[in-house]
Design a protein around this motif. Structure first.
Motif, PDB file in Angstrom:
ATOM      1  N   ASP A 112      -0.458  14.340   1.615  1.00 11.61           N
ATOM      2  CA  ASP A 112       0.480  13.992   2.682  1.00 11.61           C
ATOM      3  C   ASP A 112       0.209  12.593   3.231  1.00 11.61           C
ATOM      4  O   ASP A 112       1.103  11.898   3.681  1.00 11.61           O
ATOM      5  CB  ASP A 112       0.342  14.994   3.845  1.00 11.61           C
ATOM      6  N   ILE A 113      -1.070  12.229   3.235  1.00 10.30           N
ATOM      7  CA  ILE A 113      -1.498  10.970   3.851  1.00 10.30           C
ATOM      8  C   ILE A 113      -2.324  10.165   2.858  1.00 10.30           C
ATOM      9  O   ILE A 113      -3.140  10.726   2.120  1.00 10.30           O
ATOM     10  CB  ILE A 113      -2.367  11.236   5.106  1.00 10.30           C
ATOM     11  N   ILE A 114      -2.131   8.852   2.875  1.00 12.11           N
ATOM     12  CA  ILE A 114      -3.029   7.924   2.176  1.00 12.11           C
ATOM     13  C   ILE A 114      -3.699   7.103   3.276  1.00 12.11           C
ATOM     14  O   ILE A 114      -3.010   6.473   4.089  1.00 12.11           O
ATOM     15  CB  ILE A 114      -2.252   6.976   1.231  1.00 12.11           C
ATOM     16  N   ALA A 115      -5.025   7.115   3.325  1.00 15.26           N
ATOM     17  CA  ALA A 115      -5.758   6.359   4.340  1.00 15.26           C
ATOM     18  C   ALA A 115      -6.535   5.237   3.658  1.00 15.26           C
ATOM     19  O   ALA A 115      -7.391   5.492   2.809  1.00 15.26           O
ATOM     20  CB  ALA A 115      -6.699   7.284   5.105  1.00 15.26           C
TER      21      ALA A 115
ATOM     22  N   ASP B  52       7.714   9.542   0.846  1.00 15.77           N
ATOM     23  CA  ASP B  52       7.026  10.837   0.721  1.00 15.77           C
ATOM     24  C   ASP B  52       5.621  10.834   1.322  1.00 15.77           C
ATOM     25  O   ASP B  52       4.964  11.867   1.355  1.00 15.77           O
ATOM     26  CB  ASP B  52       6.885  11.222  -0.765  1.00 15.77           C
ATOM     27  N   VAL B  53       5.162   9.668   1.777  1.00 15.54           N
ATOM     28  CA  VAL B  53       3.755   9.571   2.167  1.00 15.54           C
ATOM     29  C   VAL B  53       3.588   8.865   3.513  1.00 15.54           C
ATOM     30  O   VAL B  53       4.352   7.967   3.854  1.00 15.54           O
ATOM     31  CB  VAL B  53       2.938   8.830   1.068  1.00 15.54           C
ATOM     32  N   ILE B  54       2.590   9.318   4.269  1.00 12.29           N
ATOM     33  CA  ILE B  54       2.201   8.639   5.506  1.00 12.29           C
ATOM     34  C   ILE B  54       1.049   7.704   5.118  1.00 12.29           C
ATOM     35  O   ILE B  54       0.039   8.162   4.571  1.00 12.29           O
ATOM     36  CB  ILE B  54       1.702   9.660   6.562  1.00 12.29           C
ATOM     37  N   ILE B  55       1.194   6.408   5.360  1.00 17.14           N
ATOM     38  CA  ILE B  55       0.128   5.465   5.025  1.00 17.14           C
ATOM     39  C   ILE B  55      -0.561   4.985   6.298  1.00 17.14           C
ATOM     40  O   ILE B  55       0.081   4.445   7.208  1.00 17.14           O
ATOM     41  CB  ILE B  55       0.662   4.263   4.213  1.00 17.14           C
ATOM     42  N   MET B  56      -1.854   5.231   6.339  1.00 18.02           N
ATOM     43  CA  MET B  56      -2.666   4.867   7.497  1.00 18.02           C
ATOM     44  C   MET B  56      -3.661   3.790   7.079  1.00 18.02           C
ATOM     45  O   MET B  56      -4.207   3.848   5.978  1.00 18.02           O
ATOM     46  CB  MET B  56      -3.424   6.112   7.983  1.00 18.02           C
TER      47      MET B  56
ATOM     48  N   ILE C  41       0.580   3.960  10.256  1.00 13.91           N
ATOM     49  CA  ILE C  41      -0.356   4.194  11.365  1.00 13.91           C
ATOM     50  C   ILE C  41      -1.545   3.249  11.260  1.00 13.91           C
ATOM     51  O   ILE C  41      -2.136   3.086  10.190  1.00 13.91           O
ATOM     52  CB  ILE C  41      -0.894   5.645  11.353  1.00 13.91           C
ATOM     53  N   TYR C  42      -1.901   2.639  12.389  1.00 15.68           N
ATOM     54  CA  TYR C  42      -3.158   1.885  12.482  1.00 15.68           C
ATOM     55  C   TYR C  42      -4.092   2.666  13.387  1.00 15.68           C
ATOM     56  O   TYR C  42      -3.681   3.159  14.440  1.00 15.68           O
ATOM     57  CB  TYR C  42      -2.910   0.492  13.077  1.00 15.68           C
ATOM     58  N   ALA C  43      -5.336   2.796  12.990  1.00 15.27           N
ATOM     59  CA  ALA C  43      -6.327   3.475  13.835  1.00 15.27           C
ATOM     60  C   ALA C  43      -7.516   2.548  14.044  1.00 15.27           C
ATOM     61  O   ALA C  43      -8.027   1.947  13.102  1.00 15.27           O
ATOM     62  CB  ALA C  43      -6.782   4.771  13.172  1.00 15.27           C
TER      63      ALA C  43
ATOM     64  N   SER D  74      -9.958   8.222  16.455  1.00  9.60           N
ATOM     65  CA  SER D  74      -8.512   7.988  16.658  1.00  9.60           C
ATOM     66  C   SER D  74      -7.745   8.235  15.369  1.00  9.60           C
ATOM     67  O   SER D  74      -6.627   8.760  15.377  1.00  9.60           O
ATOM     68  CB  SER D  74      -8.256   6.544  17.106  1.00  9.60           C
ATOM     69  N   ALA D  75      -8.344   7.838  14.238  1.00  5.93           N
ATOM     70  CA  ALA D  75      -7.702   8.052  12.941  1.00  5.93           C
ATOM     71  C   ALA D  75      -7.434   9.528  12.706  1.00  5.93           C
ATOM     72  O   ALA D  75      -6.343   9.929  12.286  1.00  5.93           O
ATOM     73  CB  ALA D  75      -8.589   7.496  11.823  1.00  5.93           C
TER      74      ALA D  75
END
Length: 216
Positions: free
Chosen positions: A142-145, A172-176, A194-196, A201-202
């Motif tokens: 779901d997420i790429i960090a 399709d992806v949340i990029i953090m 998203i920036y953490a 916070s991330a």
């Protein structure tokens, strides 16, 4: 919350892995659902550690020993969680971008993610955009960090975002993204989501994004 779950949380915060393992075994023997042990014992303890870490009340060594205690407990719970049909909040792929070999920040983020009930696939360091895409497809994440500690490797974050666009997977992806030189405005400029500023916070942002994605 039952006394034993409070004990699990307290001992996890103190990094007492052996005691956490014994208490998890005891709780299972008392027929407490594995999901409750995970959420009210282990994850609630890691939540407290995450808040303290964010407030500079504990530091990296304390986070590491608490995470080790959590891993001891989750290893015992895994077969029971599978039997109960428990599902992780979501799945994240994490890695330090191509050309960057720093991993302390990334490892902290991984622990904090796991402490929020997020399943993590850690690709390590020096990860190319192609490798992120391949893992995303294989793992159905779901997420790429993305992590970067060098100003010279920040551009690889943009390359990774662009690669997801070119592959037709961006929606399709949340990029953090995160790391010492990274800022919110840089996040916006490369089209990441998203920036953490720190590991705690991330994890909070990732969990929030996953819950929003599920309810959408």
């Amino acid at each position: 919350m039952s006394a034993i779950l409070s004990e699990i949380s307290a001992n996890l915060q103190a990094g007492k892995a052996k005691i956490v393992g014994e208490l998890v075994g005891k709780a299972l023997a008392e027929n407490i659902p594995a999901k409750d042990i995970l959420e009210q014992g282990l994850l609630s303890g890691m939540d407290i550690i995450a808040v303290k870490f964010k407030n500079n009340e504990v530091y990296v060594p304390e986070v590491l020993i608490a995470a080790r205690a959590m891993n001891t407990g989750t290893a015992l719970l895994k077969p029971h969680l599978a039997d109960e049909g428990a599902v992780a909040v979501g799945k994240a792929i994490i890695g330090t971008v191509k050309g960057d070999l720093h991993d302390i920040g990334k490892n902290l983020v991984r622990m904090m993610f796991e402490g929020k009930g997020i399943e993590v696939v850690d690709l390590g360091v020096d990860v190319s955009p192609e490798k992120f895409i391949e893992a995303f497809k294989t793992e159905k994440a779901d997420i790429i960090a993305l992590s970067a500690l060098l100003t010279t490797t920040m551009g690889e974050m943009k390359s990774t975002v662009d690669a997801f666009k070119e592959a037709g997977l961006r929606d399709d992806v949340i990029i953090m993204i995160g790391g010492a030189p990274i800022t919110d405005s840089f996040c916006d400029s490369i089209g990441a989501d998203i920036y953490a500023a720190d590991a705690a916070s991330a994890a909070e942002s990732a969990k929030q994004a996953l819950l929003e994605k599920k309810s959408a």
